[in-house]
Design an enzyme around this catalytic site. Structure first.
Site, PDB file in Angstrom:
ATOM      1  N   GLY A  59     -62.700  -8.588  56.082  1.00  0.00           N
ATOM      2  CA  GLY A  59     -61.590  -8.235  56.964  1.00  0.00           C
ATOM      3  C   GLY A  59     -60.677  -9.401  57.269  1.00  0.00           C
ATOM      4  N   VAL A  93     -62.010 -14.700  52.662  1.00  0.00           N
ATOM      5  CA  VAL A  93     -63.278 -14.923  51.964  1.00  0.00           C
ATOM      6  C   VAL A  93     -63.801 -16.312  52.335  1.00  0.00           C
ATOM      7  N   GLY A  94     -65.109 -16.395  52.520  1.00  0.00           N
ATOM      8  CA  GLY A  94     -65.720 -17.695  52.855  1.00  0.00           C
ATOM      9  C   GLY A  94     -66.207 -17.752  54.287  1.00  0.00           C
ATOM     10  N   LYS A 132     -67.430 -31.182  57.304  1.00  0.00           N
ATOM     11  CA  LYS A 132     -67.986 -32.260  56.486  1.00  0.00           C
ATOM     12  C   LYS A 132     -66.885 -33.142  55.896  1.00  0.00           C
ATOM     13  N   THR A 143     -71.772 -10.050  58.971  1.00  0.00           N
ATOM     14  CA  THR A 143     -70.488 -10.223  59.656  1.00  0.00           C
ATOM     15  C   THR A 143     -70.381 -11.511  60.477  1.00  0.00           C
ATOM     16  N   GLY A 144     -71.444 -12.314  60.506  1.00  0.00           N
ATOM     17  CA  GLY A 144     -71.327 -13.662  61.037  1.00  0.00           C
ATOM     18  C   GLY A 144     -71.183 -13.793  62.537  1.00  0.00           C
ATOM     19  N   TYR A 179     -75.547 -29.145  67.421  1.00  0.00           N
ATOM     20  CA  TYR A 179     -75.007 -29.593  66.133  1.00  0.00           C
ATOM     21  C   TYR A 179     -73.512 -29.888  66.207  1.00  0.00           C
ATOM     22  N   GLU A 187     -74.177 -31.473  79.088  1.00  0.00           N
ATOM     23  CA  GLU A 187     -75.277 -30.721  78.481  1.00  0.00           C
ATOM     24  C   GLU A 187     -76.081 -30.019  79.581  1.00  0.00           C
ATOM     25  N   HIS A 241     -88.084 -46.066  41.675  1.00  0.00           N
ATOM     26  CA  HIS A 241     -87.900 -47.250  42.519  1.00  0.00           C
ATOM     27  C   HIS A 241     -86.663 -48.008  42.056  1.00  0.00           C
TER      28      HIS A 241
HETATM   29  C1  FAD Z   1     -68.135 -26.293  63.070  1.00  0.00           C
HETATM   30  C2  FAD Z   1     -69.292 -25.685  62.319  1.00  0.00           C
HETATM   31  C3  FAD Z   1     -69.973 -26.443  61.400  1.00  0.00           C
HETATM   32  C4  FAD Z   1     -71.041 -25.897  60.704  1.00  0.00           C
HETATM   33  N1  FAD Z   1     -71.693 -26.688  59.810  1.00  0.00           N
HETATM   34  C5  FAD Z   1     -72.740 -26.182  59.132  1.00  0.00           C
HETATM   35  C6  FAD Z   1     -73.413 -26.978  58.181  1.00  0.00           C
HETATM   36  O1  FAD Z   1     -73.078 -28.131  57.936  1.00  0.00           O
HETATM   37  N2  FAD Z   1     -74.454 -26.433  57.525  1.00  0.00           N
HETATM   38  C7  FAD Z   1     -74.869 -25.156  57.771  1.00  0.00           C
HETATM   39  O2  FAD Z   1     -75.834 -24.715  57.154  1.00  0.00           O
HETATM   40  N3  FAD Z   1     -74.240 -24.373  58.671  1.00  0.00           N
HETATM   41  C8  FAD Z   1     -73.187 -24.864  59.352  1.00  0.00           C
HETATM   42  N4  FAD Z   1     -72.531 -24.071  60.249  1.00  0.00           N
HETATM   43  C9  FAD Z   1     -73.012 -22.694  60.456  1.00  0.00           C
HETATM   44  C10 FAD Z   1     -72.505 -21.775  59.334  1.00  0.00           C
HETATM   45  O3  FAD Z   1     -71.098 -21.857  59.265  1.00  0.00           O
HETATM   46  C11 FAD Z   1     -72.938 -20.336  59.593  1.00  0.00           C
HETATM   47  O4  FAD Z   1     -74.324 -20.298  59.807  1.00  0.00           O
HETATM   48  C12 FAD Z   1     -72.586 -19.468  58.407  1.00  0.00           C
HETATM   49  O5  FAD Z   1     -71.195 -19.488  58.177  1.00  0.00           O
HETATM   50  C13 FAD Z   1     -73.054 -18.023  58.636  1.00  0.00           C
HETATM   51  O6  FAD Z   1     -72.715 -17.277  57.509  1.00  0.00           O
HETATM   52  P1  FAD Z   1     -72.553 -15.684  57.586  1.00  0.00           P
HETATM   53  O7  FAD Z   1     -72.294 -15.251  56.181  1.00  0.00           O
HETATM   54  O8  FAD Z   1     -73.674 -15.096  58.324  1.00  0.00           O
HETATM   55  O9  FAD Z   1     -71.269 -15.435  58.487  1.00  0.00           O
HETATM   56  P2  FAD Z   1     -69.760 -15.953  58.417  1.00  0.00           P
HETATM   57  O10 FAD Z   1     -69.641 -17.175  57.610  1.00  0.00           O
HETATM   58  O11 FAD Z   1     -69.277 -16.007  59.812  1.00  0.00           O
HETATM   59  O12 FAD Z   1     -69.016 -14.819  57.610  1.00  0.00           O
HETATM   60  C14 FAD Z   1     -68.862 -13.518  58.112  1.00  0.00           C
HETATM   61  C15 FAD Z   1     -67.666 -12.877  57.447  1.00  0.00           C
HETATM   62  O13 FAD Z   1     -67.641 -11.487  57.783  1.00  0.00           O
HETATM   63  C16 FAD Z   1     -66.297 -11.096  58.052  1.00  0.00           C
HETATM   64  N5  FAD Z   1     -66.353  -9.899  58.896  1.00  0.00           N
HETATM   65  C17 FAD Z   1     -66.827  -9.811  60.164  1.00  0.00           C
HETATM   66  N6  FAD Z   1     -66.804  -8.524  60.578  1.00  0.00           N
HETATM   67  C18 FAD Z   1     -66.305  -7.792  59.543  1.00  0.00           C
HETATM   68  C19 FAD Z   1     -66.073  -6.404  59.348  1.00  0.00           C
HETATM   69  N7  FAD Z   1     -66.372  -5.506  60.265  1.00  0.00           N
HETATM   70  N8  FAD Z   1     -65.569  -6.013  58.161  1.00  0.00           N
HETATM   71  C20 FAD Z   1     -65.290  -6.915  57.178  1.00  0.00           C
HETATM   72  N9  FAD Z   1     -65.499  -8.235  57.308  1.00  0.00           N
HETATM   73  C21 FAD Z   1     -66.022  -8.668  58.479  1.00  0.00           C
HETATM   74  C22 FAD Z   1     -65.692 -12.309  58.730  1.00  0.00           C
HETATM   75  O14 FAD Z   1     -64.286 -12.291  58.652  1.00  0.00           O
HETATM   76  C23 FAD Z   1     -66.332 -13.445  57.925  1.00  0.00           C
HETATM   77  O15 FAD Z   1     -65.544 -13.773  56.799  1.00  0.00           O
HETATM   78  C24 FAD Z   1     -71.439 -24.563  60.942  1.00  0.00           C
HETATM   79  C25 FAD Z   1     -70.738 -23.787  61.867  1.00  0.00           C
HETATM   80  C26 FAD Z   1     -69.671 -24.333  62.542  1.00  0.00           C
HETATM   81  C27 FAD Z   1     -68.922 -23.480  63.519  1.00  0.00           C
HETATM   82  N1  NAD Z   2     -74.904 -29.296  60.377  1.00  0.00           N
HETATM   83  C1  NAD Z   2     -75.171 -28.020  60.662  1.00  0.00           C
HETATM   84  O1  NAD Z   2     -76.023 -27.386  60.068  1.00  0.00           O
HETATM   85  C2  NAD Z   2     -74.378 -27.334  61.723  1.00  0.00           C
HETATM   86  C3  NAD Z   2     -73.231 -27.927  62.233  1.00  0.00           C
HETATM   87  C4  NAD Z   2     -72.535 -27.248  63.216  1.00  0.00           C
HETATM   88  C5  NAD Z   2     -72.968 -26.010  63.641  1.00  0.00           C
HETATM   89  N2  NAD Z   2     -74.080 -25.466  63.120  1.00  0.00           N
HETATM   90  C6  NAD Z   2     -74.580 -24.167  63.592  1.00  0.00           C
HETATM   91  O2  NAD Z   2     -73.646 -23.608  64.482  1.00  0.00           O
HETATM   92  C7  NAD Z   2     -74.312 -23.109  65.622  1.00  0.00           C
HETATM   93  C8  NAD Z   2     -73.537 -23.441  66.847  1.00  0.00           C
HETATM   94  O3  NAD Z   2     -73.553 -24.864  67.102  1.00  0.00           O
HETATM   95  P1  NAD Z   2     -73.448 -25.404  68.579  1.00  0.00           P
HETATM   96  O4  NAD Z   2     -73.549 -26.877  68.541  1.00  0.00           O
HETATM   97  O5  NAD Z   2     -72.278 -24.771  69.260  1.00  0.00           O
HETATM   98  O6  NAD Z   2     -74.705 -24.739  69.264  1.00  0.00           O
HETATM   99  P2  NAD Z   2     -76.171 -25.311  69.563  1.00  0.00           P
HETATM  100  O7  NAD Z   2     -76.950 -24.136  69.950  1.00  0.00           O
HETATM  101  O8  NAD Z   2     -76.652 -26.190  68.467  1.00  0.00           O
HETATM  102  O9  NAD Z   2     -75.967 -26.258  70.833  1.00  0.00           O
HETATM  103  C9  NAD Z   2     -75.371 -25.779  72.013  1.00  0.00           C
HETATM  104  C10 NAD Z   2     -75.682 -26.765  73.118  1.00  0.00           C
HETATM  105  O10 NAD Z   2     -74.883 -26.396  74.231  1.00  0.00           O
HETATM  106  C11 NAD Z   2     -75.669 -26.452  75.424  1.00  0.00           C
HETATM  107  N3  NAD Z   2     -75.022 -25.514  76.371  1.00  0.00           N
HETATM  108  C12 NAD Z   2     -74.907 -24.172  76.246  1.00  0.00           C
HETATM  109  N4  NAD Z   2     -74.179 -23.665  77.278  1.00  0.00           N
HETATM  110  C13 NAD Z   2     -73.807 -24.731  78.040  1.00  0.00           C
HETATM  111  C14 NAD Z   2     -73.007 -24.877  79.224  1.00  0.00           C
HETATM  112  N5  NAD Z   2     -72.443 -23.841  79.836  1.00  0.00           N
HETATM  113  N6  NAD Z   2     -72.824 -26.119  79.728  1.00  0.00           N
HETATM  114  C15 NAD Z   2     -73.384 -27.197  79.120  1.00  0.00           C
HETATM  115  N7  NAD Z   2     -74.134 -27.118  78.003  1.00  0.00           N
HETATM  116  C16 NAD Z   2     -74.337 -25.900  77.468  1.00  0.00           C
HETATM  117  C17 NAD Z   2     -77.047 -26.041  74.960  1.00  0.00           C
HETATM  118  O11 NAD Z   2     -78.050 -26.496  75.826  1.00  0.00           O
HETATM  119  C18 NAD Z   2     -77.128 -26.702  73.576  1.00  0.00           C
HETATM  120  O12 NAD Z   2     -77.648 -28.010  73.635  1.00  0.00           O
HETATM  121  C19 NAD Z   2     -75.689 -23.716  65.658  1.00  0.00           C
HETATM  122  O13 NAD Z   2     -76.596 -22.663  65.795  1.00  0.00           O
HETATM  123  C20 NAD Z   2     -75.873 -24.405  64.349  1.00  0.00           C
HETATM  124  O14 NAD Z   2     -76.945 -23.838  63.651  1.00  0.00           O
HETATM  125  C21 NAD Z   2     -74.800 -26.111  62.177  1.00  0.00           C
END
Ligand code: FAD
Ligand code: NAD
Length: 571
Positions: free
Chosen positions: A119, A122-123, A135, A226-227, A266, A286, A541
């Site tokens: 919707g 892609v991605g 990254k 749907t993420g 994270y 935090e 090594h």
């Molecule tokens: C800042 C940030 C950094 C991150 N870094 C990492 C990382 O380094 N490593 C890592 O492993 N994870 C990382 N994550 C987490 C990672 O991005 C998510 O875990 C991952 O994208 C989840 O994939 P997904 O396919 O479940 O959902 P999404 O990637 O959210 O994809 C869902 C898709 O579904 C579509 N969609 C939703 N509802 C509908 C509908 N009804 N009809 C059609 N399409 C729909 C959306 O538009 C979207 O394109 C990070 C997240 C954030 C926010």
């Molecule tokens: N390198 C990676 O793999 C990567 C990078 C970024 C994000 N992510 C994914 O994205 C998701 C979201 O990341 P995130 O950092 O937002 O969530 P997180 O769950 O990792 O951390 C959220 C933090 O916010 C704190 N918190 C929550 N509500 C609060 C409030 N009202 N006031 C103060 N502190 C509060 C929590 O105690 C927690 O420490 C994670 O689940 C992670 O798996 C992964």
């Protein structure tokens, strides 16, 4: 407030998926344990993710085009409530993020006719608003750190004049990388014949989905993928300029002098690495009593010593940010803090900007789950260990699966994809249960943090319940030749294991390239390899991988070698 994601597909089409209204929430649903989201959701009480979402397909042109462009015929059999008799697809995936993409590629490999509905772009999150652009920013922050560290450069005998950066250039690097990976993902699906259906998917009934406003497609099996979207606690007003989420921060439209980061998980930690390298001062807010509460405590302490204390970062722990007002009319961003336990007012901060990094909310409302009698739990789709969707009566919904962030099991890109592959294995006749304890996670700070399996407190709790002993082994990067050659000796690897049988319970690494090093441990857990066997494996090594070699070798396992060693082969 209702923000939206917009995409122009061509001069004639545009789609909008409004993002959730992030000012209301519910706490009535059953709490679920999100182990890798930093904390148990119930610990946050009223500050839990809100789960309202409304999806629209708001362009008539787009609706018409989507119906004409799909090239698949809508099934005419069956009303909404009864399953159709024939299917347009073997597998239909709702959501083309990394989870949906992983499932689609594997499905085609297994010979399934596959469609994927998207919707927006892609991605999904990872490629457009998550892993990929973040990254790119972290690659810049890593280099900036190196170039700014006189001490480090001097130790290597290098001289570099002052390092600087061009903000727009850095932002462009992140944006260009996201575009490139998005194209790669799209092309990889098109090339193997996955139908990409453009429009919002709504489940109409068993095995039946509406795409956009009027197209209906049917499928033998359906995967919801749907993420999620950023979760913003009640009382926090996001204006996208001075009070932002990761969606905004990744565009790097500004580098504030002083930014408060709410949440030290994270996202908070990775952005603190980016902002401090680019010159900002950071204040963490935090809710829990310590920073980085999701990590193994010993690794968390080391991370605090290296990633927080020497940098321009201060912090408030055990406090909630209850009200955040964006900067306006010359006034700064105002943050009101309350004590997380007593709920009494604690402090008021005035900063230039605030990044809200308090977790993610599932993107599932408006998906039509009620049409298959599924009630979400705080927005997450309930699933069993095989990602099969569970209905409101506790029964499995036939032919319906949910993977990735939308089920909340483990909010990581590779976990979403692995869950998708696992579902495809099942629907093509091979039973498969994904071991989530073998899925690694990494935080891409400088240096990196990585982990797989249990933390030490989790392992001790399990050991007490199940009656076994836990042992710990550790190795330092200071003893590793490659790390020392790079002048990067600050690091630790920690192994949590059963001394009776050599089972690996968890591995945690802090140090140079920790995110790459963890895979030897995660693969060992996935394959059930015991320490007494893996310690006989040979490592080149001098490499950083010798940190893990040393780690396994230093473990004291009572059991003998549990699988036969290969006979030497003449070559
Ligand atoms: C800042 C940030 C950094 C991150 N870094 C990492 C990382 O380094 N490593 C890592 O492993 N994870 C990382 N994550 C987490 C990672 O991005 C998510 O875990 C991952 O994208 C989840 O994939 P997904 O396919 O479940 O959902 P999404 O990637 O959210 O994809 C869902 C898709 O579904 C579509 N969609 C939703 N509802 C509908 C509908 N009804 N009809 C059609 N399409 C729909 C959306 O538009 C979207 O394109 C990070 C997240 C954030 C926010
Ligand atoms: N390198 C990676 O793999 C990567 C990078 C970024 C994000 N992510 C994914 O994205 C998701 C979201 O990341 P995130 O950092 O937002 O969530 P997180 O769950 O990792 O951390 C959220 C933090 O916010 C704190 N918190 C929550 N509500 C609060 C409030 N009202 N006031 C103060 N502190 C509060 C929590 O105690 C927690 O420490 C994670 O689940 C992670 O798996 C992964």
């Amino acid at each position: 407030m209702q923000s939206s994601l917009s995409l122009s597909l061509s001069p004639h089409t545009s789609l909008t998926i409004p993002r959730p209204n992030q000012s209301s929430f519910t706490t009535s649903a059953k709490p679920i344990n999100l182990r890798f989201c930093g904390l148990r959701r119930e610990a946050l009480g009223d500050f839990s993710p809100l789960l309202t979402r409304r999806v629209q397909f708001n362009s008539i042109t787009a609706r018409r085009r989507s119906a004409a462009d799909l090239g698949v015929s809508a099934s005419l059999s069956g009303g909404n409530g009864s399953p159709p008799k024939s299917f347009d697809y073997d597998l239909l995936i709702i959501g083309a993020g990394v989870g949906g993409h992983g499932a689609a590629l594997h499905a085609v490999e297994k010979g399934l006719k596959t469609g994927i509905i998207e919707g927006d772009v892609v991605g999904g999150t990872c490629v457009n608003r998550g892993c990929v652009p973040s990254k790119a920013l972290l690659a810049v922050s890593g280099r900036m750190r190196e170039l700014q560290s006189e001490h480090h450069l001097k130790a290597l005998g290098l001289q570099v004049s002052a390092a600087g950066y061009d903000r727009q250039g850095v932002a462009d690097h992140a944006n260009n990388l996201a575009s490139k990976i998005r194209n790669n993902l799209t092309n990889s699906m098109k090339a193997i014949g996955v139908d990409i259906l453009t429009g919002v998917g709504t489940i109409l009934g068993p095995q039946k989905v509406k795409v956009g406003s009027d197209k209906v497609v049917t499928a033998q099996n359906i995967i919801i993928a749907t993420g999620s979207v950023p979760f913003v606690p009640k009382g926090i007003e996001v204006d996208g300029k001075t009070v932002i989420t990761s969606d905004h921060a990744l565009k790097l439209e500004s580098v504030p002098d002083w930014i408060a980061i709410v949440g030290s998980g994270y996202i908070g930690l990775e952005f603190s690495d980016v902002y401090t390298a680019l010159g900002s001062e950071v204040t963490f807010i935090e809710a829990l009593d310590q920073l980085m509460p999701g990590f193994d405590p010993e690794i968390g302490k080391l991370a605090q010593r290296v990633l927080i204390n020497p940098r321009k970062i201060d912090y408030h722990t055990g406090v909630f940010a209850t009200k955040i007002t964006p900067a306006k009319d010359g006034k700064p961003v105002i943050i009101e803090l309350i004590d997380a336990k007593t709920k009494e007012p604690k402090d008021t901060l005035e900063v230039d900007a605030a990044l809200i990094a308090t977790g993610r909310a599932p993107f599932t409302q408006g998906l039509g789950l009620e049409n298959v009698n599924v009630a979400t739990q705080r927005g997450f789709v309930p699933v069993d260990e095989r990602m099969r969707v569970i209905d409101a009566n506790g029964n499995l919904v036939p032919h319906l699966f949910c993977i990735g962030d939308a089920n909340g099991k483990m909010m990581l890109a590779h976990a979403a994809s692995a869950q998708g592959i696992s579902v495809v294995e099942q629907v093509t006749g091979r039973d498969h249960v994904l071991n989530h304890l073998s899925i690694p996670a990494a935080c891409f700070t400088h240096p990196e943090i990585s982990m797989v399996g249990l933390t030490e407190p989790q392992a001790r709790e399990k050991a007490e319940k199940e009656g076994f002993e836990v042992s710990i082994a550790k190795t330092s990067f200071k003893a590793n030749t490659k790390a020392l050659a790079e002048n990067e000796g600050e690091g630790l690897a920690k192994l949590i294991y059963r001394p009776d049988n050599g089972e690996i319970l968890g591995v945690h690494i802090f140090g140079l390239h920790a995110a790459d090093l963890i895979h030897e441990a995660s693969n060992a857990i996935a394959l059930g390899t015991r320490i007494q066997d893996i310690k006989l494996a040979v490592h080149a090594h001098p490499t950083l991988s010798e940190v893990l070699d040393e780690l396994f070798k230093s473990a004291k396992v009572k059991a003998q070698v549990s699988s036969p060693v290969n006979e030497p082969v003449a070559v």
